[in-house]
Design a protein around this motif. Structure first.
Motif, PDB file in Angstrom:
ATOM      1  N   GLU B  51       0.855  -1.180   0.000  1.00 15.94           N
ATOM      2  CA  GLU B  51       0.000   0.000   0.000  1.00 15.94           C
ATOM      3  C   GLU B  51       0.896   1.237   0.000  1.00 15.94           C
ATOM      4  N   ALA B  52       0.663   2.114  -0.984  1.00 21.36           N
ATOM      5  CA  ALA B  52       1.551   3.263  -1.134  1.00 21.36           C
ATOM      6  C   ALA B  52       0.851   4.583  -0.826  1.00 21.36           C
ATOM      7  N   ALA B  53      -0.434   4.662  -1.146  1.00 21.49           N
ATOM      8  CA  ALA B  53      -1.182   5.905  -0.957  1.00 21.49           C
ATOM      9  C   ALA B  53      -2.641   5.546  -0.729  1.00 21.49           C
ATOM     10  N   VAL B  54      -3.411   6.539  -0.258  1.00 20.61           N
ATOM     11  CA  VAL B  54      -4.847   6.332  -0.070  1.00 20.61           C
ATOM     12  C   VAL B  54      -5.585   7.498  -0.705  1.00 20.61           C
ATOM     13  N   VAL B  55      -6.587   7.162  -1.471  1.00 18.53           N
ATOM     14  CA  VAL B  55      -7.396   8.176  -2.147  1.00 18.53           C
ATOM     15  C   VAL B  55      -8.780   8.146  -1.518  1.00 18.53           C
ATOM     16  N   LYS B  59     -17.440   9.214  -0.527  1.00 22.39           N
ATOM     17  CA  LYS B  59     -18.001   8.050   0.150  1.00 22.39           C
ATOM     18  C   LYS B  59     -16.997   7.087   0.760  1.00 22.39           C
ATOM     19  N   ALA B  60     -15.808   6.955   0.161  1.00 20.88           N
ATOM     20  CA  ALA B  60     -14.988   5.818   0.557  1.00 20.88           C
ATOM     21  C   ALA B  60     -13.507   6.083   0.374  1.00 20.88           C
ATOM     22  N   ALA B  61     -12.699   5.275   1.065  1.00 14.83           N
ATOM     23  CA  ALA B  61     -11.245   5.324   0.920  1.00 14.83           C
ATOM     24  C   ALA B  61     -10.803   4.160   0.042  1.00 14.83           C
ATOM     25  N   SER B  62      -9.848   4.407  -0.845  1.00 18.15           N
ATOM     26  CA  SER B  62      -9.310   3.341  -1.688  1.00 18.15           C
ATOM     27  C   SER B  62      -7.795   3.369  -1.614  1.00 18.15           C
ATOM     28  N   GLU B  63      -7.205   2.185  -1.497  1.00 18.21           N
ATOM     29  CA  GLU B  63      -5.749   2.096  -1.410  1.00 18.21           C
ATOM     30  C   GLU B  63      -5.139   2.092  -2.799  1.00 18.21           C
ATOM     31  N   ILE B  64      -3.974   2.722  -2.886  1.00 18.27           N
ATOM     32  CA  ILE B  64      -3.189   2.699  -4.119  1.00 18.27           C
ATOM     33  C   ILE B  64      -1.944   1.862  -3.818  1.00 18.27           C
ATOM     34  N   TYR B  65      -1.665   0.895  -4.674  1.00 19.16           N
ATOM     35  CA  TYR B  65      -0.547  -0.024  -4.430  1.00 19.16           C
ATOM     36  C   TYR B  65       0.652   0.321  -5.311  1.00 19.16           C
ATOM     37  N   ALA B  66       1.820  -0.010  -4.817  1.00 25.39           N
ATOM     38  CA  ALA B  66       3.030   0.187  -5.613  1.00 25.39           C
ATOM     39  C   ALA B  66       3.003  -0.808  -6.774  1.00 25.39           C
ATOM     40  N   PRO B  67       3.059  -0.322  -8.023  1.00 24.90           N
ATOM     41  CA  PRO B  67       3.002  -1.231  -9.172  1.00 24.90           C
ATOM     42  C   PRO B  67       4.246  -2.121  -9.253  1.00 24.90           C
ATOM     43  N   VAL B  68       5.377  -1.586  -8.792  1.00 24.22           N
ATOM     44  CA  VAL B  68       6.634  -2.345  -8.762  1.00 24.22           C
ATOM     45  C   VAL B  68       7.390  -1.928  -7.489  1.00 24.22           C
ATOM     46  N   SER B  69       8.490  -2.597  -7.211  1.00 25.43           N
ATOM     47  CA  SER B  69       9.283  -2.270  -6.022  1.00 25.43           C
ATOM     48  C   SER B  69      10.150  -1.040  -6.279  1.00 25.43           C
ATOM     49  N   GLY B  70      10.418  -0.284  -5.216  1.00 25.28           N
ATOM     50  CA  GLY B  70      11.278   0.885  -5.383  1.00 25.28           C
ATOM     51  C   GLY B  70      11.242   1.772  -4.150  1.00 25.28           C
TER      52      GLY B  70
END
Lengths: 396, 121
Positions: B51-55, B59-70
């Motif tokens: 999990e890298a960020a939250v938008v 109405k709701a929170a959604s997690e943004i994931y790291a597409p690759v490592s870094g």
């Protein structure tokens, strides 16, 4: 990114056998994003989106399909013909289940009341209307969608041999809300202009029967209008033909009611919450209080005099919205309560929440914190409504 | 410069050993009006799928994931005052964070334009 659309509204499993309201085809045609809610397929939003729909309702008039709710009629099996005696008889059927003064309702008036259990917890919140003069002997009642089957069964049982409960949830229930709602509806049915907040009337519109309440769930002036299913699209289209009106989805319905500080059953209220804890003491009428003749009266009256263990408060939250289930912390970070509804308030441009805290922390301007994703954020207690109500109250 | 996509609707624009991450046009439409974005700390080391960020939408929170490592090298500070940039311009002005890629070959596992377009059809 996770999740996409389904969890954007309240989580509910996808289901193949969702019920449709009489306006389902209209929602789909208007580009409504359909989601499961209370067993029905309903639009969470239309193409303009929750923010635009919310603001439109606050500035103009929003049209909501609330046909999933639970309208019903509780009717005497035998009327005496004497209006007051018949009303007293039907009120006596309902009163043992609720804390409101139903007997004292004048013709054409609506009361917000609570179905209670013996522990003083809230089984549901509901609207009860006494029909206008000449139509006595029944009550028009609207309960919540998720609880309607249980509520209807309870009321049917209470009706015994004296009365009967007739479900009316196959029809359409529309809410027209916003500062321009009254002018819009008066163009169709001029007599509705005479209704004040929490009044109810029956009208004929081009041969179509409408039952109209001046009430709603947004904090704005507005109406809730019931008609038979076969007339639903005609009424929907006629209201939307006025360019002051736009269709509004469940997403904005929720953000509007939250700004108005109105609790949502199943979230802010449940079987364990008492009316005193929930700050709904106004729903317990004086006569019923003095008689202590409602379910859970012992607990509720004790809480009134000695204070409840927890109290519903409004919070303004700095930073990310605190959603339902987020912990409320005191200024030192100790957990003291829980958020029961929370989100972003489009009118205020900030995050707001409803939640429960011990009375010592319930004073306005008390500085608290909320835990969002494990991190504390500042919050403070504020009076509700967050956005002032603009009901059309009758001036004496 | 190539752009790759995840099935979770993040994009990563690859410029040398840096990847610029945000959410796709499709994702912002699904989320609706974005009102708050929580961005990762600069220097944070992320593994693919973390999990890298939250938008937050209304109405709701959604997690943004790291597409690759870094390692997070920069975040889009404009989003803290103007989260709506993600709605208005998700794939340019609404970028969220930059990653110094741990392993450039990891990007090969992601979806290309055509495959992502197929997914959201």
């Amino acid at each position: 990114m996770s999740p996409t659309s389904p969890r954007v509204f309240m989580a509910e499993p996808e289901s193949q056998d969702l019920k449709q309201t009489p306006l389902y085809a209209r929602h789909v045609a208007a580009g409504g994003r359909m989601v499961a809610f209370g067993g029905y397929a309903l639009p969470v939003q239309y193409p303009p989106g929750i923010m635009a729909e919310h603001k439109w309702t606050r500035e103009h008039a929003g049209l909501f399909d609330v046909s999933h709710m639970g309208p019903c009629f509780l009717m005497l099996n035998e009327r005496s013909g004497d209006a007051d005696r018949d009303h007293a008889a039907i009120a006596a059927v309902l009163e043992p289940l609720v804390c409101g003064d139903i007997a004292g309702l004048p013709p054409g008036k609506i009361r917000y009341t609570l179905l209670l259990n013996e522990g003083g917890g809230i089984e549901d919140d509901l609207m009860v209307a006494r029909p206008p003069t000449g139509k006595e002997g029944g009550l028009f009642i609207v309960v919540n969608a998720a609880t309607k089957d249980v509520d209807f069964a309870r009321m049917s049982e209470a009706a015994g041999q004296v009365a009967r409960l007739q479900r009316a949830d196959r029809g359409a229930l529309l809410a027209l809300q916003g500062p321009e709602a009254a002018a819009v509806l008066a163009r169709l049915v001029p007599e509705t202009a005479d209704l004040a907040f929490m009044e109810y009337g029956l009208y004929d519109w081009n041969g179509i029967g409408l039952s109209v309440s001046r009430s709603g769930y947004t904090g704005e002036d507005g109406f809730e209008i019931r008609c038979y299913a076969e007339h639903a699209e005609t009424l929907w289209d006629a209201l939307l033909a006025d360019d002051r009106v736009k269709p509004i989805g469940l997403g904005a319905r929720d953000s509007l009611r939250l700004e108005a500080g109105l609790p949502l059953y199943g979230h802010d209220l449940d079987l364990t919450t008492s009316p005193v804890e929930a700050d709904l003491g106004f729903a317990i009428s004086k006569r019923r209080r003095e008689a202590a003749d409602f379910p859970g009266a012992a607990r509720i009256l004790a809480e009134r005099s000695e204070g409840p263990k927890r109290k519903r408060v409004g919070l303004i939250v700095e930073g990310a919205p605190a959603r339902e289930g987020a912990a409320i912390l005191d200024a030192d970070g100790a957990p003291i309560g829980i958020v029961t509804s929370g989100g972003f308030a489009p009118t205020l441009g900030k995050a707001i929440a409803l939640g429960f805290v011990p009375p010592d922390f319930a004073q306005a301007e008390t500085v608290l914190q909320v835990s969002v994703r494990g991190r504390p954020q500042p919050a403070r207690v504020v009076p509700t409504p967050f956005v002032p109500h603009r009901y059309h109250r009758k001036t004496a | 410069m190539t752009t790759k996509f995840t099935p979770d609707h993040e994009y990563i624009r690859i410029e040398g050993d840096t990847g610029i991450v945000g959410i796709t046009q499709f994702a912002q439409e699904q989320l609706g009006d974005i009102v708050f974005i929580e961005l990762p700390a600069i220097g944070k080391v992320l593994k693919k799928g973390d999990e890298a960020a939250v938008v937050e939408s209304v109405k709701a929170a959604s997690e943004i994931y790291a597409p690759v490592s870094g390692t997070v090298s920069e975040v889009n500070a404009a989003l803290s005052t103007e989260p709506g940039l993600v709605n208005a311009d998700p794939e340019a002005g609404g970028w969220m964070f930059k990653l110094t890629l741990a392993d450039v070959t990891e990007t090969e596992t992601l979806l290309d334009d055509a495959a992502y377009a197929d997914l959201t059809k």
